[in-house]
Design an enzyme around this catalytic site. Structure first.
Site, PDB file in Angstrom:
ATOM      1  N   HIS A 157       0.810  -1.217   0.000  1.00  0.00           N
ATOM      2  CA  HIS A 157       0.000   0.000   0.000  1.00  0.00           C
ATOM      3  C   HIS A 157       0.841   1.262   0.000  1.00  0.00           C
ATOM      4  O   HIS A 157       0.318   2.342  -0.291  1.00  0.00           O
ATOM      5  CB  HIS A 157      -0.933  -0.001   1.214  1.00  0.00           C
ATOM      6  CG  HIS A 157      -2.006  -1.035   1.148  1.00  0.00           C
ATOM      7  ND1 HIS A 157      -3.298  -0.745   0.771  1.00  0.00           N
ATOM      8  CD2 HIS A 157      -1.985  -2.371   1.385  1.00  0.00           C
ATOM      9  CE1 HIS A 157      -4.032  -1.855   0.803  1.00  0.00           C
ATOM     10  NE2 HIS A 157      -3.256  -2.852   1.174  1.00  0.00           N
ATOM     11  N   ASP A 365       3.613   9.360  -1.155  1.00  0.00           N
ATOM     12  CA  ASP A 365       2.451   8.572  -0.765  1.00  0.00           C
ATOM     13  C   ASP A 365       2.207   7.482  -1.793  1.00  0.00           C
ATOM     14  O   ASP A 365       2.318   7.734  -3.007  1.00  0.00           O
ATOM     15  CB  ASP A 365       1.202   9.458  -0.664  1.00  0.00           C
ATOM     16  CG  ASP A 365       0.395   9.185   0.587  1.00  0.00           C
ATOM     17  OD1 ASP A 365       0.454   8.053   1.092  1.00  0.00           O
ATOM     18  OD2 ASP A 365      -0.297  10.098   1.068  1.00  0.00           O
TER      19      ASP A 365
END
Length: 461
Positions: A157, A365
């Site tokens: 992730h 991110d």
């Protein structure tokens, strides 16, 4: 259809109802488990002084929720230590914050082995196993060593770092070798995948073939990109329904027709929060017409409060926001509202919907689902503008956002001004393009694409 076994650091609540606070990922995984039947396995969130006990089990319908506790030693070494003080900062390109310790590495190995040992008795030969995130990079290798032959998939992730960054990790080879025991590796973006492939070619001496085939460490597997989405339709509905809610009405009343810029981030040094506040300060300095007319609402729930770097970032952020308010605030207007607390997803959906600008500026991110949720929450008639960091995975999909470099505070301020003054037609066109992307590539599509790819591929060999 084979059972699905999901392994994640934290396990969704063992209940069939859907609380408003539950995220789209948890909902998607629960839906997959309900469809196929299976097990959701992970850490309970409890830290005990004593040694391990057997997993706690809860049956809800055709899903078994199985959790195990950590003792204090392993919490310190595995979770607080190697996972969050080594892998997390390094994978987010913060070598200056990464701690390299053989003690915490041993703890990480120990807990991955323990999880594999506790998971194995729960498995059936025909199960499909889906492992999530950086906490369990060694799990497949441990399961294979124990004789498990099930199909094993892994999804990361967070970002996968470039070779020069990853090579700073003393045990990088052991981690990549262990990952190659999976049948399928999933990454958020093409850039993450390219960085992994670059490591395979240049550091591991492996091969990267067509259709994502990887040959390395004597194994054959596949690596592909699966950009994660949000539960777009559900979040959009929550945003619409919450418009008349008590919390949203209170917010709007307090704004007194001022424009709202919103940021929603977990308290973390990867989110670029201090630079974001400084960019807002530059907006007020350079474009003084915004003084008294714009409010910046930064919602930042606390995170990992027992890790020193997170304590430091909280103090620095509070001081910076306080300084800006002290400089610019008037008796009837405060420029920054900094809230160090959590809200339900339903309330956040309403806050997003009434915001003129969504400000999402992480330094790095994997995806950033807040950006996609901001888009999902907007009204088609009067949508807000998304200002988005180029270093968020979402920037590859959301071409209607104003893309910024979060290190360039003056540039971010300029884009904020552009967003605040953008004509309605331009806002609608940008939003329409982004909404189509988040509607098509939602979290259910992500889930099914990954599981179908895992089903089609053969077992790693």
């Amino acid at each position: 259809m084979s059972r699905l076994v999901v392994v994640s650091n934290r396990v969704g609540a063992a209940k069939s109802s859907r609380p408003a606070s539950e995220g789209g990922l948890a909902v998607a995984l629960r839906a997959a488990l309900q469809e196929r039947g299976g097990v959701w396995f992970g850490w309970s969130g409890k830290v005990l002084a004593s040694d391990y006990e057997t997993p706690s089990m809860a049956e809800v319908g055709n899903i078994t929720y199985a959790t195990i506790d950590l003792n204090q030693r392993d919490y310190d070494d595995y979770y607080k230590g190697f996972a969050n003080s080594t892998l997390w900062p390094l994978f987010h390109y913060r070598l200056d914050l990464a701690e390299f310790s053989r003690k915490t590495w041993a703890g990480y190995q120990r807990v991955n082995a323990h999880f594999a040992h506790r998971l194995q008795p729960l498995l059936r030969d025909t199960d499909t196993i889906w492992v999530h995130d950086y906490h369990f990079t060694l799990l497949a290798e441990n399961l294979r060593s124990a004789g498990c032959k099930q199909k094993l998939g892994f999804f990361l992730h967070i970002p996968w770092p470039a070779l020069p960054i990853l090579a700073a990790l003393p045990m990088h080879s052991e981690i990549v070798k262990a990952l190659c025991a999976f049948d399928l590796l999933g990454f958020q973006t093409d850039e993450d995948l390219w960085c992994f492939q670059d490591y395979i070619r240049r550091e591991a001496g492996g091969e990267v073939g067509k259709n994502g085939i990887i040959k390395a460490f004597g194994r054959v597997l596949r690596a592909k990109t699966f950009p994660i989405g949000v539960d777009t339709e559900v979040f959009a509905k929550m945003a619409t329904e919450s418009e008349g809610s008590k919390q949203v009405e209170r917010l709007q009343k307090s704004l007194n027709n001022r424009d709202l810029i919103i940021g929603v981030d977990r308290l973390d040094y990867s989110k670029g929060l201090i630079n974001r506040v400084e960019a807002f300060e530059h907006l007020l300095t350079t474009y003084p017409d915004n003084r008294g007319n714009v409010v910046f609402l930064q919602i930042t729930p606390p995170s990992r409060g027992d890790v020193s770097d997170y304590v430091d970032i909280r103090h620095e952020l509070e001081a910076t926001a306080g300084r800006v308010n002290g400089t610019f605030a008037e008796y009837d207007w405060g420029p920054i509202r900094y809230l160090n607390k959590s809200f339900s997803r339903r309330v956040l959906a309403g806050f997003h919907r009434v915001s003129k600008v969504g400000l999402v500026t992480p330094f790095r991110d994997g995806m950033n689902l807040v950006a996609k949720e901001f888009v999902a929450a907007q009204s088609s008639e009067d949508p807000g503008v998304l200002v988005l960091s180029r270093f968020a995975g979402a920037a590859r999909e959301l071409d209607g956002a104003l893309i910024v470099n979060p290190y360039d505070t003056e540039g971010v301020a300029e884009r904020l001004q552009e967003a605040l003054t953008m004509p309605l037609k331009a806002r609608q066109d940008r939003w329409q393009s982004m909404y189509q992307a988040v509607a098509v590539n939602d979290v259910t599509t992500w889930r099914e694409n990954f599981l179908q790819a895992l089903k089609r591929g053969g077992r790693a060999r």
